[in-house]
Each structure stands twice: as structure tokens, then as C-alpha cells.
Motif scaffolding. Structure first.
Motif, PDB file in Angstrom:
ATOM      1  N   GLU A  26      98.383  62.753  29.550  1.00 40.93           N
ATOM      2  CA  GLU A  26      97.104  63.458  29.564  1.00 40.93           C
ATOM      3  C   GLU A  26      97.223  64.861  30.170  1.00 40.93           C
ATOM      4  O   GLU A  26      98.093  65.130  30.988  1.00 40.93           O
ATOM      5  CB  GLU A  26      96.063  62.661  30.361  1.00 40.93           C
ATOM      6  N   ILE A  28      95.910  67.165  32.683  1.00 44.55           N
ATOM      7  CA  ILE A  28      95.159  67.099  33.937  1.00 44.55           C
ATOM      8  C   ILE A  28      95.488  68.321  34.780  1.00 44.55           C
ATOM      9  O   ILE A  28      96.659  68.658  34.956  1.00 44.55           O
ATOM     10  CB  ILE A  28      95.491  65.808  34.720  1.00 44.55           C
ATOM     11  N   GLN A  33      96.263  67.220  40.437  1.00 48.53           N
ATOM     12  CA  GLN A  33      97.485  66.439  40.618  1.00 48.53           C
ATOM     13  C   GLN A  33      98.062  66.636  42.020  1.00 48.53           C
ATOM     14  O   GLN A  33      98.482  65.678  42.669  1.00 48.53           O
ATOM     15  CB  GLN A  33      98.526  66.837  39.569  1.00 48.53           C
ATOM     16  N   LYS A  92      88.895  53.032  35.257  1.00 45.56           N
ATOM     17  CA  LYS A  92      89.139  54.205  34.408  1.00 45.56           C
ATOM     18  C   LYS A  92      88.323  54.138  33.116  1.00 45.56           C
ATOM     19  O   LYS A  92      87.842  55.161  32.608  1.00 45.56           O
ATOM     20  CB  LYS A  92      90.626  54.298  34.065  1.00 45.56           C
ATOM     21  N   ARG A 100      87.843  60.058  36.495  1.00 49.59           N
ATOM     22  CA  ARG A 100      88.618  59.526  35.371  1.00 49.59           C
ATOM     23  C   ARG A 100      90.057  60.046  35.436  1.00 49.59           C
ATOM     24  O   ARG A 100      91.014  59.279  35.282  1.00 49.59           O
ATOM     25  CB  ARG A 100      87.985  59.913  34.026  1.00 49.59           C
ATOM     26  N   ASN A 101      90.206  61.342  35.655  1.00 48.46           N
ATOM     27  CA  ASN A 101      91.552  61.917  35.758  1.00 48.46           C
ATOM     28  C   ASN A 101      92.297  61.359  36.968  1.00 48.46           C
ATOM     29  O   ASN A 101      93.502  61.121  36.912  1.00 48.46           O
ATOM     30  CB  ASN A 101      91.467  63.441  35.850  1.00 48.46           C
ATOM     31  N   TRP A 102      91.570  61.141  38.059  1.00 57.98           N
ATOM     32  CA  TRP A 102      92.175  60.548  39.255  1.00 57.98           C
ATOM     33  C   TRP A 102      92.666  59.131  38.935  1.00 57.98           C
ATOM     34  O   TRP A 102      93.742  58.725  39.373  1.00 57.98           O
ATOM     35  CB  TRP A 102      91.141  60.520  40.377  1.00 57.98           C
ATOM     36  N   ILE A 104      93.627  58.045  36.038  1.00 58.56           N
ATOM     37  CA  ILE A 104      94.818  58.159  35.187  1.00 58.56           C
ATOM     38  C   ILE A 104      96.062  58.337  36.056  1.00 58.56           C
ATOM     39  O   ILE A 104      97.106  57.706  35.813  1.00 58.56           O
ATOM     40  CB  ILE A 104      94.662  59.340  34.200  1.00 58.56           C
TER      41      ILE A 104
END
Length: 252
Positions: A26, A28, A33, A92, A100-102, A104
């Protein structure tokens, strides 16, 4: 010389990677990150979990802050339990935005820890802002017209797309998109991590320039984010300023 040494160190590090490395697919934001990795370093976010059902319930509590949920997800990801992995997966599926990204990132860490535990060998995980697929990294590239104020002709556009696709396929790469704005050709593509990326551009630009010498030899390439026109122009202005300052220094 220093840039060449840095490139060599990066290439050496890539070549030493094991065959079973995994890549974050993905796209991100890199800052998010880095925030996630900072959370994993904080020992207070690595406390053992006694009751997984209770932790999952806390993730869905309306009054719980995003910060609290981030910490819970990091704690779950640090366990070598399939149950912890499934909880993150379920969260998720309904999470949005930053959470959501967290999630992932937490899933990726959880998967690595599970694999390390089951296979009894260290797993290598590679993440970039633009993500990737299989063992390929996604890159954003800007090709420059000799005069960036001049638009590419339809013939030049077709030549760039066709030749770029041709050279990428020879190295098992894949062109995902190509857009033209004035004298800028902006593309998104996948390229095998262990292949030498620099080699294809020299040949690709030389091939295109046989039909009018319309492309600059320099390219802008990054795996951090897609750049907009303003960012590209700002980068070029900064580069030009640094070159001017360097020339002035040499003359002094």
C-alpha cells in the motif's frame, strides 16, 4: 564521489537481501510510517496482553481516542499469536483514514512476527511511501523536455510511453501510468528491487533522443510520494540555485 559511494552502499545492501523479503504494497505516507516505528520502540506500547477479547472490545469503543487505538494495535502486532493478527485484520476492514493505514502497518508487523516464529528465521520487511507489489518497488518519475515550458508533441508522448514500456519489460518492470503536463512527463511504475534501475534510463533516453534530442538526460525519481507540478518546479529551482552557488564558489 560521495553520492556514488552512497549509491554503492545502497546497492550492496539491496544485493545482500535474502530471497524471502516482503514489501509493503500500500501507498502510505512516510511520516506516518516513521510515527508507527517510533511507537514500536516505546516499551510502554509493547506490554503483554492477557485478554485479547478485551483489547478488541477497547478498539471499538467510541470514546477511545485515535492515539489509544494506535497503541493497542501496536501492542497486538507485537504478539506471535494468530488471534492478535485476526483482531487487527477485523479492525482494518472497517477502519478509515489514518487508523486504516496504521492497521495496515500493524498487519505487516504481525505477519512478520508470526512468520519469524513459525519458520524460526528472521524476516525482512521493506516499506516505501509508494509501496510495491511482490518483490517490486513502486517509483514516481519525472522526465523533462529540453524546454520545460514547451509541451511534448503527440509523437513524443507516444514515443516516451512505448519506449519506456519496452525498456521496463526487459527488466521485468511494469508501467502503471504516464501523464503529460507541459514539458513534464510523469510516470508511476513498478521495478524489481534487486535490478539496477539506473541502467534502463541511460538507454531509454538515448533511444528517445534519436528522434529529435527532446529529452534532458536528468530525471527526477522517488519512491516516497507522487510529486505535483509545483513540487517538481521547486525541486528544479533549488537544484539550479545550488549549481549557481557552486559555480560562484569555484570562481572565487
Amino acid at each position: 564521489m560521495e553520492d556514488n559511494n552512497n549509491l554503492k552502499k545502497i546497492q550492496d545492501a539491496i544485493e545482500s537481501l535474502p530471497d524471502n523479503f516482503s514489501i509493503l504494497e500500500e501507498q502510505i505516507d512516510v511520516e506516518l510510517q516513521m510515527e508507527y516505528f517510533e511507537f514500536t520502540k516505546d516499551k510502554t506500547n509493547n506490554q503483554p496482553i492477557e485478554d485479547f477479547a478485551e483489547v478488541e472490545k477497547m478498539l471499538y469503543e467510541a470514546e477511545a481516542t485515535d492515539e489509544a487505538k494506535k497503541k493497542l494495535l501496536v501492542r497486538l502486532a507485537g504478539h506471535d499469536k494468530v488471534e492478535a493478527f485476526r483482531i487487527i485484520e477485523r479492525f482494518k476492514a472497517q477502519a478509515e483514514g489514518v487508523l486504516r493505514n496504521w492497521s495496515i502497518l500493524a498487519i505487516q508487523e504481525s505477519r512478520m512476527i508470526l512468520q519469524s516464529s513459525l519458520l524460526d528465521e528472521q524476516q525482512v520487511f521493506i516499506s516505501t511511501g509508494l509501496g510495491g507489489r511482490d518483490q517490486k518497488i513502486r517509483y514516481f518519475i519525472t522526465l523533462l523536455h529540453q524546454n520545460t515550458e514547451e509541451e511534448f508533441s503527440e509523437t513524443e508522448k507516444k514515443l516516451i510511453e512505448d519506449e519506456f514500456q519496452f525498456f521496463l519489460k526487459k527488466s521485468e518492470g511494469e508501467l502503471e501510468e504516464m501523464n503529460f503536463v507541459n514539458g513534464f512527463a510523469m510516470g508511476l511504475f513498478l521495478f524489481p528491487l534487486k535490478n539496477n534501475l539506473q541502467d534502463i534510463f541511460r538507454s531509454f533516453i538515448e533511444e528517445c533522443n534519436q528522434y529529435g534530442n527532446f529529452l534532458r538526460e536528468d530525471v527526477i525519481i522517488t519512491n516516497v510520494k507522487k510529486l505535483n507540478i509545483e513540487e517538481i518546479k521547486g525541486f528544479l529551482s533549488q537544484e539550479q540555485k545550488e549549481e549557481t552557488d557552486e559555480n560562484d564558489t569555484e570562481q572565487d
